[in-house]
Design an enzyme around this catalytic site. Structure first.
Site, PDB file in Angstrom:
ATOM      1  N   LYS A  77      50.370  71.866 112.572  1.00 34.04           N
ATOM      2  CA  LYS A  77      51.345  71.624 112.567  1.00 34.04           C
ATOM      3  C   LYS A  77      51.433  70.558 114.254  1.00 34.04           C
ATOM      4  O   LYS A  77      50.752  71.060 114.713  1.00 34.04           O
ATOM      5  CB  LYS A  77      52.194  73.030 112.989  1.00 34.04           C
ATOM      6  CG  LYS A  77      52.870  73.350 111.577  1.00 34.04           C
ATOM      7  CD  LYS A  77      53.448  72.609 110.655  1.00 34.04           C
ATOM      8  CE  LYS A  77      53.845  74.031 109.285  1.00 34.04           C
ATOM      9  NZ  LYS A  77      52.772  73.527 108.266  1.00 34.04           N
ATOM     10  N   ASP A  78      52.926  70.272 114.583  1.00 32.72           N
ATOM     11  CA  ASP A  78      53.031  69.610 115.941  1.00 32.72           C
ATOM     12  C   ASP A  78      52.025  70.304 117.353  1.00 32.72           C
ATOM     13  O   ASP A  78      52.555  71.689 117.197  1.00 32.72           O
ATOM     14  CB  ASP A  78      54.026  68.726 115.968  1.00 32.72           C
ATOM     15  CG  ASP A  78      54.272  67.965 114.790  1.00 32.72           C
ATOM     16  OD1 ASP A  78      54.734  68.264 114.165  1.00 32.72           O
ATOM     17  OD2 ASP A  78      54.399  66.839 114.888  1.00 32.72           O
ATOM     18  N   LYS A  79      51.540  69.978 117.899  1.00 33.17           N
ATOM     19  CA  LYS A  79      51.372  70.957 119.293  1.00 33.17           C
ATOM     20  C   LYS A  79      52.270  70.946 119.913  1.00 33.17           C
ATOM     21  O   LYS A  79      53.700  71.442 120.559  1.00 33.17           O
ATOM     22  CB  LYS A  79      50.367  70.102 119.777  1.00 33.17           C
ATOM     23  CG  LYS A  79      49.370  70.740 121.205  1.00 33.17           C
ATOM     24  CD  LYS A  79      48.584  70.023 121.831  1.00 33.17           C
ATOM     25  CE  LYS A  79      48.384  71.020 123.416  1.00 33.17           C
ATOM     26  NZ  LYS A  79      47.306  70.012 123.606  1.00 33.17           N
ATOM     27  N   GLN A 164      49.871  62.457 115.563  1.00 38.87           N
ATOM     28  CA  GLN A 164      48.529  63.141 115.362  1.00 38.87           C
ATOM     29  C   GLN A 164      47.722  63.337 114.794  1.00 38.87           C
ATOM     30  O   GLN A 164      46.339  63.729 114.908  1.00 38.87           O
ATOM     31  CB  GLN A 164      49.415  64.241 114.895  1.00 38.87           C
ATOM     32  CG  GLN A 164      51.009  64.643 115.449  1.00 38.87           C
ATOM     33  CD  GLN A 164      52.437  64.038 114.459  1.00 38.87           C
ATOM     34  OE1 GLN A 164      51.705  62.576 114.598  1.00 38.87           O
ATOM     35  NE2 GLN A 164      53.242  64.240 113.772  1.00 38.87           N
TER      36      GLN A 164
END
EC number: 5.4.99.27
Length: 415
Positions: A77-79, A164
């Site tokens: 998942k995105d940071k 990403q």
């Protein structure tokens, strides 16, 4: 998006900014299944902010004194976001996991329960997004966003890989992968540890410059804790250097020192970089139409053989089938006709062959490749305005990127 040039919607862009704050970008995993509440494995429904999934897993493993391989998750998942997802700790009691929550930075354990089965990569249906776009640049951003979302529902969204995938913010993992595919392991390690980029802090840049000068000891001493993976790579290199045993194999050991998901990501990132170019060029011919020579897959990822062009066209229009582009690898089939010309020209421009993807000097990092749809379907769309800006909501399949949707709405590159 890296190597992405084509838009498939006809609307003007809203412009604007995303991720001004982490909470502007919310992601929630859509699970395939829910844990049963009993069994030897502990599942944790976490909410994290400003952290990568892999960093959180490493911290939890450290606090539980476990090997990272005991940890499972369905997807990264995105940071730069607030994200919610399941992670799994095998053969560990929920009570042990609950006891460490306060020691895991910027993470909440929203639910801790047991399950019979472990959680594996890819075991999710998709992800639900709620994203705030601030400072839009046109008079009617809401109407424009709704029109764009409608077009995307009708045609599909270009299946580009987002930043990403390439190790944002440095976005250079594809360069590491390119070096590996070209047989240059030293170049791969140099690209990851050295090569300071604009926007990095001075201490990080100085550490990278020390590495580029060949001063591995100074580079390691300068590296802050945030460079945990660079430090992992340097340790076996320093050990060999101190023993007087430094050789080409030291660079191989540096790659192998990384967690398995990260070291596999290098070649995957290079494949993704090439895939984005193939999608961009193929989408320019029509993302929701059949072009003679296309390799078409159904929704179960099976290649469709022996279908006539009219049948393929109807299947594509109904989202029952999709044109594809290659994630290049040693065994991936290439298209014919105009799509095939695109795919072969990309290989020629890169100076690589399909077999190069299986001849990598670091064992177990090669790839056979696969075909991947050039578009994906979007569902449960919504948009509304507030004083803060324009909020869009949508769900997309696993492995697809919300930034592909935002790019079409905003008509600009988004990270």
């Amino acid at each position: 998006m890296l190597n992405a040039e084509t838009y498939v919607t006809s609307t003007e862009g809203t412009g604007g900014r995303i991720r001004v704050h982490n909470r502007d970008f919310e992601v929630e995993e859509i699970p395939l299944t829910e844990p049963s509440g009993s069994g030897p494995n502990t599942w944790i429904w976490i909410e994290k902010e400003g952290r990568t999934t892999l960093d959180v897993l490493l911290d939890i493993a450290r606090e539980l004194h476990l090997d990272r391989r005991r940890m499972g998750f369905a997807g990264m998942k995105d940071k730069r976001a607030v994200t919610r997802q399941w992670i799994c700790v095998s053969n560990t009691a929920p009570s042990e996991v609950k006891a460490i929550e306060e020691r895991i930075r910027n993470v909440k354990f929203l639910r801790v329960t047991a399950n019979e089965k472990k959680l594996r990569m890819g075991q999710l249906l998709g992800n639900r997004f709620r994203i705030l776009i601030r400072d839009t640049e046109i008079d009617e951003p809401l109407e424009t966003a709704k029109a764009t979302l409608q077009e995307l529902e009708d045609k599909g969204v270009p299946n580009y890989y987002g930043w990403q995938r390439f190790g944002s913010p440095r976005a250079n993992t594809h360069l590491v992968g390119r070096a590996l595919v070209h047989g240059d392991v030293k170049g791969a390690v140099d690209s990851y540890i050295g090569n300071p980029l604009e926007g990095e802090s001075e201490i990080v840049s100085e550490a990278r410059r020390a590495y580029d000068r060949g001063d591995l000891e100074e580079a390691y001493e300068l590296m802050p804790s945030s460079m945990r993976y660079e430090r992992m790579m340097l340790r076996p290199m320093l050990r060999d250097l101190r023993r007087g045993e430094f050789s080409d194999e030291s660079y191989v050991r540096a790659i192998h020192a990384l967690p398995k998901p990260l070291k596999r990501m290098f070649v995957h990132a290079y494949q993704s970089y090439l895939f984005n170019r193939a999608v961009s060029e193929r989408a320019a011919l029509g993302i929701n139409t059949h072009i003679p020579g296309d390799i078409v897959i159904d929704n179960d990822q099976h290649i469709i053989h022996d279908a006539d062009p009219d049948e393929l066209e109807e299947l594509i229009l109904n989202f029952e089938a999709h044109p594809t582009a290659p994630l290049y690898g040693s065994k991936v089939p290439l298209a014919s006709g105009r799509p095939g010309e695109i795919e072969r020209r990309i290989l020629e421009d890169e100076g690589v062959s399909l077999e190069d993807f299986n001849s990598i000097k670091v064992p177990k990092l090669g790839s056979h490749g696969m075909r991947r749809a050039i578009r994906f379907r979007i569902w449960d769309v919504d948009a509304h305005e507030s004083q803060e800006g324009l909020t869009v909501e949508f769900s997309i399949p696993r492995g697809c990127y919300a930034t592909s949707v935002l790019r079409e709405i905003m008509k600009k590159d988004v990270v």
